[in-house]
Write a protein that holds these residues in place. Sequence first.
Motif, PDB file in Angstrom:
ATOM      1  N   GLY A   1       0.847  -1.189   0.000  1.00 26.09           N
ATOM      2  CA  GLY A   1       0.000   0.000   0.000  1.00 26.09           C
ATOM      3  C   GLY A   1       0.879   1.234   0.000  1.00 26.09           C
ATOM      4  O   GLY A   1       1.742   1.396   0.869  1.00 26.09           O
ATOM      5  N   THR A   2       0.709   2.103  -1.001  1.00 30.59           N
ATOM      6  CA  THR A   2       1.564   3.281  -1.157  1.00 30.59           C
ATOM      7  C   THR A   2       0.857   4.519  -0.624  1.00 30.59           C
ATOM      8  O   THR A   2      -0.255   4.847  -1.057  1.00 30.59           O
ATOM      9  N   PHE A   3       1.522   5.209   0.316  1.00 30.34           N
ATOM     10  CA  PHE A   3       0.973   6.397   0.955  1.00 30.34           C
ATOM     11  C   PHE A   3       1.824   7.611   0.573  1.00 30.34           C
ATOM     12  O   PHE A   3       3.059   7.550   0.587  1.00 30.34           O
ATOM     13  N   LYS A   4       1.145   8.706   0.271  1.00 26.92           N
ATOM     14  CA  LYS A   4       1.832   9.970   0.003  1.00 26.92           C
ATOM     15  C   LYS A   4       1.636  10.880   1.216  1.00 26.92           C
ATOM     16  O   LYS A   4       0.493  11.128   1.626  1.00 26.92           O
ATOM     17  N   LEU A   5       2.757  11.348   1.779  1.00 25.03           N
ATOM     18  CA  LEU A   5       2.689  12.178   2.976  1.00 25.03           C
ATOM     19  C   LEU A   5       3.243  13.566   2.703  1.00 25.03           C
ATOM     20  O   LEU A   5       4.164  13.739   1.883  1.00 25.03           O
ATOM     21  N   VAL A   6       2.675  14.535   3.409  1.00 29.39           N
ATOM     22  CA  VAL A   6       3.082  15.929   3.267  1.00 29.39           C
ATOM     23  C   VAL A   6       3.312  16.494   4.668  1.00 29.39           C
ATOM     24  O   VAL A   6       2.495  16.267   5.581  1.00 29.39           O
ATOM     25  N   TRP A   7       4.429  17.233   4.843  1.00 31.89           N
ATOM     26  CA  TRP A   7       4.662  17.912   6.128  1.00 31.89           C
ATOM     27  C   TRP A   7       3.846  19.201   6.133  1.00 31.89           C
ATOM     28  O   TRP A   7       4.054  20.091   5.326  1.00 31.89           O
ATOM     29  N   GLN A   8       2.909  19.292   7.063  1.00 33.05           N
ATOM     30  CA  GLN A   8       1.964  20.405   7.050  1.00 33.05           C
ATOM     31  C   GLN A   8       1.559  20.749   8.483  1.00 33.05           C
ATOM     32  O   GLN A   8       1.183  19.862   9.265  1.00 33.05           O
ATOM     33  N   ASP A   9       1.670  22.013   8.833  1.00 31.25           N
ATOM     34  CA  ASP A   9       1.253  22.491  10.155  1.00 31.25           C
ATOM     35  C   ASP A   9       1.919  21.708  11.287  1.00 31.25           C
ATOM     36  O   ASP A   9       1.286  21.363  12.297  1.00 31.25           O
ATOM     37  N   GLY A  10       3.201  21.421  11.114  1.00 31.55           N
ATOM     38  CA  GLY A  10       3.965  20.820  12.205  1.00 31.55           C
ATOM     39  C   GLY A  10       3.827  19.330  12.383  1.00 31.55           C
ATOM     40  O   GLY A  10       4.231  18.794  13.427  1.00 31.55           O
ATOM     41  N   ASP A  11       3.255  18.625  11.395  1.00 35.25           N
ATOM     42  CA  ASP A  11       3.169  17.166  11.511  1.00 35.25           C
ATOM     43  C   ASP A  11       2.983  16.573  10.117  1.00 35.25           C
ATOM     44  O   ASP A  11       2.730  17.283   9.135  1.00 35.25           O
ATOM     45  N   TRP A  12       3.150  15.247  10.028  1.00 33.84           N
ATOM     46  CA  TRP A  12       2.935  14.549   8.763  1.00 33.84           C
ATOM     47  C   TRP A  12       1.444  14.310   8.550  1.00 33.84           C
ATOM     48  O   TRP A  12       0.741  13.877   9.472  1.00 33.84           O
ATOM     49  N   ARG A  13       0.988  14.579   7.330  1.00 34.97           N
ATOM     50  CA  ARG A  13      -0.403  14.331   6.954  1.00 34.97           C
ATOM     51  C   ARG A  13      -0.420  13.471   5.688  1.00 34.97           C
ATOM     52  O   ARG A  13       0.497  13.558   4.852  1.00 34.97           O
ATOM     53  N   VAL A  14      -1.457  12.679   5.546  1.00 38.80           N
ATOM     54  CA  VAL A  14      -1.595  11.819   4.369  1.00 38.80           C
ATOM     55  C   VAL A  14      -2.385  12.551   3.296  1.00 38.80           C
ATOM     56  O   VAL A  14      -3.463  13.105   3.567  1.00 38.80           O
ATOM     57  N   ASP A  15      -1.850  12.557   2.096  1.00 41.37           N
ATOM     58  CA  ASP A  15      -2.581  13.055   0.926  1.00 41.37           C
ATOM     59  C   ASP A  15      -3.298  11.851   0.330  1.00 41.37           C
ATOM     60  O   ASP A  15      -2.667  10.981  -0.293  1.00 41.37           O
ATOM     61  N   PRO A  16      -4.606  11.723   0.506  1.00 44.54           N
ATOM     62  CA  PRO A  16      -5.310  10.480   0.138  1.00 44.54           C
ATOM     63  C   PRO A  16      -5.151  10.124  -1.339  1.00 44.54           C
ATOM     64  O   PRO A  16      -5.111  10.987  -2.218  1.00 44.54           O
ATOM     65  N   ALA A  17      -5.093   8.825  -1.594  1.00 45.28           N
ATOM     66  CA  ALA A  17      -4.948   8.348  -2.967  1.00 45.28           C
ATOM     67  C   ALA A  17      -6.293   8.358  -3.699  1.00 45.28           C
ATOM     68  O   ALA A  17      -6.337   8.467  -4.923  1.00 45.28           O
ATOM     69  N   ALA A  18      -7.380   8.224  -2.930  1.00 42.29           N
ATOM     70  CA  ALA A  18      -8.715   8.180  -3.541  1.00 42.29           C
ATOM     71  C   ALA A  18      -9.745   8.591  -2.496  1.00 42.29           C
ATOM     72  O   ALA A  18      -9.415   8.791  -1.320  1.00 42.29           O
ATOM     73  N   GLY A  19     -10.982   8.692  -2.936  1.00 41.57           N
ATOM     74  CA  GLY A  19     -12.029   9.119  -2.025  1.00 41.57           C
ATOM     75  C   GLY A  19     -12.480   8.052  -1.052  1.00 41.57           C
ATOM     76  O   GLY A  19     -13.285   8.332  -0.159  1.00 41.57           O
ATOM     77  N   ASP A  20     -11.982   6.833  -1.221  1.00 45.08           N
ATOM     78  CA  ASP A  20     -12.393   5.768  -0.307  1.00 45.08           C
ATOM     79  C   ASP A  20     -11.195   5.061   0.325  1.00 45.08           C
ATOM     80  O   ASP A  20     -11.364   4.046   0.996  1.00 45.08           O
ATOM     81  N   SER A  21     -10.002   5.585   0.124  1.00 41.12           N
ATOM     82  CA  SER A  21      -8.825   4.891   0.629  1.00 41.12           C
ATOM     83  C   SER A  21      -7.665   5.874   0.819  1.00 41.12           C
ATOM     84  O   SER A  21      -7.482   6.798   0.022  1.00 41.12           O
ATOM     85  N   LEU A  22      -6.885   5.651   1.873  1.00 43.06           N
ATOM     86  CA  LEU A  22      -5.701   6.482   2.110  1.00 43.06           C
ATOM     87  C   LEU A  22      -4.579   6.138   1.147  1.00 43.06           C
ATOM     88  O   LEU A  22      -3.788   7.007   0.761  1.00 43.06           O
ATOM     89  N   GLU A  23      -4.505   4.870   0.752  1.00 40.13           N
ATOM     90  CA  GLU A  23      -3.346   4.379   0.002  1.00 40.13           C
ATOM     91  C   GLU A  23      -3.754   3.833  -1.356  1.00 40.13           C
ATOM     92  O   GLU A  23      -4.927   3.505  -1.581  1.00 40.13           O
ATOM     93  N   ALA A  24      -2.749   3.745  -2.219  1.00 38.79           N
ATOM     94  CA  ALA A  24      -2.937   3.061  -3.503  1.00 38.79           C
ATOM     95  C   ALA A  24      -2.391   1.654  -3.366  1.00 38.79           C
ATOM     96  O   ALA A  24      -1.224   1.462  -3.000  1.00 38.79           O
ATOM     97  N   SER A  25      -3.234   0.666  -3.632  1.00 33.76           N
ATOM     98  CA  SER A  25      -2.821  -0.726  -3.445  1.00 33.76           C
ATOM     99  C   SER A  25      -1.982  -1.220  -4.613  1.00 33.76           C
ATOM    100  O   SER A  25      -2.183  -0.826  -5.770  1.00 33.76           O
ATOM    101  N   THR A  26      -1.012  -2.063  -4.291  1.00 37.92           N
ATOM    102  CA  THR A  26      -0.164  -2.694  -5.315  1.00 37.92           C
ATOM    103  C   THR A  26      -0.112  -4.191  -5.051  1.00 37.92           C
ATOM    104  O   THR A  26      -0.199  -4.633  -3.904  1.00 37.92           O
ATOM    105  N   THR A  27       0.019  -4.942  -6.117  1.00 34.75           N
ATOM    106  CA  THR A  27       0.120  -6.395  -6.003  1.00 34.75           C
ATOM    107  C   THR A  27       1.412  -6.858  -6.671  1.00 34.75           C
ATOM    108  O   THR A  27       2.187  -6.056  -7.181  1.00 34.75           O
ATOM    109  N   ASN A  28       1.601  -8.157  -6.653  1.00 33.87           N
ATOM    110  CA  ASN A  28       2.809  -8.751  -7.237  1.00 33.87           C
ATOM    111  C   ASN A  28       4.086  -8.129  -6.661  1.00 33.87           C
ATOM    112  O   ASN A  28       5.026  -7.771  -7.377  1.00 33.87           O
ATOM    113  N   VAL A  29       4.095  -7.981  -5.359  1.00 31.81           N
ATOM    114  CA  VAL A  29       5.267  -7.416  -4.694  1.00 31.81           C
ATOM    115  C   VAL A  29       6.137  -8.544  -4.155  1.00 31.81           C
ATOM    116  O   VAL A  29       5.673  -9.668  -3.919  1.00 31.81           O
ATOM    117  N   ARG A  30       7.422  -8.237  -3.965  1.00 29.43           N
ATOM    118  CA  ARG A  30       8.367  -9.208  -3.412  1.00 29.43           C
ATOM    119  C   ARG A  30       8.881  -8.695  -2.078  1.00 29.43           C
ATOM    120  O   ARG A  30       9.264  -7.522  -1.949  1.00 29.43           O
TER     121      ARG A  30
END
Length: 275
Positions: A231-260
């Motif tokens: 699961g890939t998360f994009k984070l931004v430093w904002q207002d003194g802490d890390w925040r997640v920039d959501p990948a979609a309207g129903d999920s924080l992360e973008a899912s990936t498969t076929n990983v090693r």
Amino acid sequence: MAKENPGWWSRNANRIARPEEQSPEQAKRAPWVLLAFLALIVIVAVGVWALRVFWFEPSQTAEPAPQPSSSSAPVETTTPTDPDGRCTLDNTNRDISATPPEATQWVIERWAPLPVVDGAGPCIERDGYRVGFAHTQTGALLATYHYFVHANPSTAGAETRAIAEYGLVDGPLKDQILKRIDDVLNGVEPRHTDADMAKISLRGYRITYEGDTAVVELLAGSPDGSVLSGGTFKLVWQDGDWRVDPAAGDSLEASTTNVRASDFVPWSPSTTGAK
């Protein structure tokens, strides 16, 4: 011309060196006189040395320089991440792209063990969750672990809306995620229970860090490791802490498969030995 009158030392030395020129009484007495004189010199020298060592020098000895106390030691750059100033963290960045940070402990929260690292976070206690992460690679990684468990809309709990409000970047996607959290909590959408999620274990990560942004990919899998996903998360430093920039309207992360697994840095209680 006046005859030179040899001194006391010379007279007695001559009496020893030339006994044939002296009377028997002088020749006999001269060595003892010289020895007495030498003994007197030694006694005087010892006395002067003793006075110097035991009387004069102690008062002249400089006091040892005071040692710096731990309270005066220099502190590495830190930044408060809590608006109330209750949280101070070490923002000295360390590269963790190949070697994981040293977790102080792993704390079971909801369905997963979550890491804590001294100086990196989390350090702010809220109602059912924790935030407050250092402005470092380690801080971004810790934020990802904690947000994934507590702010996941599909597993929404009592704390999920509050941490999503805090930890997501403002925008339409955040609004959509907050609505989905409400729907899950209200029974409009199905909810994955903690027991369901406990079948997933977080096993490691990959990170790309650019100072005020970070991309963190978490490796998750079944307990036996037979099924892996990322699961890939994009984070931004904002207002003194890390925040997640959501990948979609129903999920924080973008899912990936076929990983090693070999492409990730292992990081979990089983790989660190922490409890």
